[in-house]
Design a protein around this motif. Sequence first.
Motif, mmCIF file in Angstrom:
data_model
loop_
_atom_site.group_PDB
_atom_site.id
_atom_site.type_symbol
_atom_site.label_atom_id
_atom_site.label_comp_id
_atom_site.label_asym_id
_atom_site.label_seq_id
_atom_site.Cartn_x
_atom_site.Cartn_y
_atom_site.Cartn_z
ATOM 1 N N LYS A 53 0.837 -1.195 0.000
ATOM 2 C CA LYS A 53 0.000 0.000 0.000
ATOM 3 C C LYS A 53 0.875 1.250 0.000
ATOM 4 C CE LYS A 53 -3.849 -2.057 2.598
ATOM 5 N NZ LYS A 53 -4.661 -1.957 3.835
ATOM 6 N N TYR A 54 0.358 2.316 -0.603
ATOM 7 C CA TYR A 54 1.010 3.611 -0.495
ATOM 8 C C TYR A 54 0.852 4.147 0.924
ATOM 9 C CZ TYR A 54 0.842 3.537 -5.618
ATOM 10 O OH TYR A 54 0.976 3.203 -6.937
ATOM 11 N N ASN A 55 1.599 5.191 1.234
ATOM 12 C CA ASN A 55 1.519 5.723 2.597
ATOM 13 C C ASN A 55 0.220 6.476 2.874
ATOM 14 O OD1 ASN A 55 1.957 8.281 1.428
ATOM 15 N ND2 ASN A 55 4.146 8.255 1.898
ATOM 16 N N ASP A 56 -0.673 6.585 1.871
ATOM 17 C CA ASP A 56 -1.997 7.150 2.102
ATOM 18 C C ASP A 56 -3.058 6.064 2.248
ATOM 19 O OD1 ASP A 56 -2.286 6.215 -0.474
ATOM 20 O OD2 ASP A 56 -2.695 8.160 -1.380
ATOM 21 N N ASN A 100 7.653 6.875 -8.652
ATOM 22 C CA ASN A 100 7.368 8.253 -9.059
ATOM 23 C C ASN A 100 6.107 8.830 -8.415
ATOM 24 O OD1 ASN A 100 8.272 10.498 -10.631
ATOM 25 N ND2 ASN A 100 6.601 10.111 -12.078
ATOM 26 N N THR A 101 5.330 8.004 -7.718
ATOM 27 C CA THR A 101 4.158 8.535 -7.008
ATOM 28 C C THR A 101 4.568 9.351 -5.782
ATOM 29 O OG1 THR A 101 3.947 6.592 -5.561
ATOM 30 C CG2 THR A 101 2.771 6.533 -7.693
ATOM 31 N N ASN A 102 5.787 9.138 -5.305
ATOM 32 C CA ASN A 102 6.277 9.790 -4.079
ATOM 33 C C ASN A 102 5.454 9.417 -2.844
ATOM 34 O OD1 ASN A 102 8.407 11.279 -5.364
ATOM 35 N ND2 ASN A 102 6.865 12.691 -6.151
ATOM 36 N N LYS A 103 4.769 8.275 -2.921
ATOM 37 C CA LYS A 103 3.958 7.822 -1.789
ATOM 38 C C LYS A 103 4.312 6.397 -1.376
ATOM 39 C CE LYS A 103 -0.012 8.513 -3.811
ATOM 40 N NZ LYS A 103 -1.489 8.607 -4.010
ATOM 41 N N LEU A 104 5.480 5.920 -1.816
ATOM 42 C CA LEU A 104 5.825 4.527 -1.602
ATOM 43 C C LEU A 104 6.400 4.270 -0.210
ATOM 44 C CD1 LEU A 104 5.822 1.800 -2.971
ATOM 45 C CD2 LEU A 104 8.020 2.356 -4.016
ATOM 46 N N CYS A 105 7.279 5.132 0.262
ATOM 47 C CA CYS A 105 7.926 4.954 1.562
ATOM 48 C C CYS A 105 7.032 5.470 2.691
ATOM 49 C CB CYS A 105 9.255 5.695 1.588
ATOM 50 S SG CYS A 105 10.485 5.018 0.445
ATOM 51 N N PRO A 106 7.288 5.019 3.931
ATOM 52 C CA PRO A 106 6.555 5.595 5.070
ATOM 53 C C PRO A 106 6.735 7.109 5.117
ATOM 54 C CG PRO A 106 7.797 3.652 5.744
ATOM 55 C CD PRO A 106 8.233 3.971 4.348
ATOM 56 N N LYS A 107 5.772 7.797 5.680
ATOM 57 C CA LYS A 107 5.868 9.250 5.781
ATOM 58 C C LYS A 107 7.105 9.628 6.589
ATOM 59 C CE LYS A 107 0.985 10.145 5.034
ATOM 60 N NZ LYS A 107 -0.284 10.722 5.554
ATOM 61 N N GLY A 108 7.822 10.641 6.088
ATOM 62 C CA GLY A 108 9.097 11.013 6.697
ATOM 63 C C GLY A 108 10.280 10.326 6.054
ATOM 64 N N TRP A 109 10.003 9.465 5.054
ATOM 65 C CA TRP A 109 11.035 8.726 4.327
ATOM 66 C C TRP A 109 10.779 8.905 2.837
ATOM 67 C CZ3 TRP A 109 14.729 5.327 6.716
ATOM 68 C CH2 TRP A 109 14.621 5.302 8.123
ATOM 69 N N HIS A 110 11.776 8.567 2.018
ATOM 70 C CA HIS A 110 11.607 8.706 0.570
ATOM 71 C C HIS A 110 12.540 7.738 -0.157
ATOM 72 C CE1 HIS A 110 15.073 11.312 1.532
ATOM 73 N NE2 HIS A 110 15.490 11.072 0.280
ATOM 74 N N VAL A 111 12.237 7.499 -1.429
ATOM 75 C CA VAL A 111 13.155 6.734 -2.285
ATOM 76 C C VAL A 111 14.338 7.636 -2.607
ATOM 77 C CG1 VAL A 111 13.445 5.520 -4.477
ATOM 78 C CG2 VAL A 111 11.249 5.398 -3.260
ATOM 79 N N PRO A 112 15.569 7.198 -2.343
ATOM 80 C CA PRO A 112 16.731 8.081 -2.515
ATOM 81 C C PRO A 112 16.955 8.500 -3.961
ATOM 82 C CG PRO A 112 17.414 5.826 -2.066
ATOM 83 C CD PRO A 112 15.942 5.867 -1.828
ATOM 84 N N THR A 113 17.453 9.690 -4.120
ATOM 85 C CA THR A 113 17.831 10.192 -5.434
ATOM 86 C C THR A 113 19.150 9.554 -5.876
ATOM 87 O OG1 THR A 113 19.105 12.028 -4.549
ATOM 88 C CG2 THR A 113 16.739 12.403 -4.931
ATOM 89 N N ASP A 114 19.474 9.748 -7.130
ATOM 90 C CA ASP A 114 20.768 9.317 -7.656
ATOM 91 C C ASP A 114 21.910 9.954 -6.856
ATOM 92 O OD1 ASP A 114 22.567 8.168 -9.678
ATOM 93 O OD2 ASP A 114 22.777 10.212 -10.417
ATOM 94 N N ALA A 115 21.775 11.228 -6.528
ATOM 95 C CA ALA A 115 22.815 11.936 -5.766
ATOM 96 C C ALA A 115 22.950 11.379 -4.354
ATOM 97 C CB ALA A 115 22.494 13.428 -5.714
#
Length: 219
Positions: A53-56, A100-115
């Motif tokens: 599930k997405y974080n929503d 690319n939905t930006n809703k995959l990780c728990p809130k306060g977390w994110h999929v890391p960028t290339d950088a």
Amino acid sequence: MQHRIVIISTVILFCIGLSGLQAQTVKDIEGNVYKTIIIGKQVWMAVNLKTTKYNDGKKIPLVTNNTEWTDLSTPEYCWYNNDIANKEVYGALYNWYTVNTNKLCPKGWHVPTDAEWATLTIYLGGEGVAGGKLKETGTTHWKKPNTGATKSSGFTARAGGGRHEDGKFYDLGSKGYWWSSTEEGEANAWCFELQYAIRSINRLGSRKPSGLSIRCLKN
């Protein structure tokens, strides 16, 4: 007396430093619990994401059929070989449209960028050796010889393989692949690869419909 005060202060500071490195956990919206690890100034999940599930709270589409996987350019996930027994060991495989939905990780977390992946790689000594420090040791989840694996970073990467854009599964036991959130042109996005026979980490461009693993990074 002065020497004693210095020694006590040093011990207190040492203990405070250790407390910051103690294992923490984070939960996703389904209640799955993930250990976390501090590497440099970054806080990473120490296992792969496995949420459905997405974080929503909305469900991520599960796609098992090869033809359906090939034809879709929308968010989807699967388990390796469509076997849910792989959930706890390797986590899920997600296409980049899910990232690319930006809703995959728990809130306060994110999929890391290339950088942000590059920051991790540099901190661990560069591309030529960082892979070994990221890999889990032994040959339970890696083929022999699992070259250079030390697990020294605590990242504990396993060879969870991936899913081609044509729906076929590949590389379980020999390679692991992790998405970044950064595009490489219209059709591809950057990902990072670890292999059983080398100690390096490789930066690759992968087709967006491919199914790869996810590690979340704290904001």
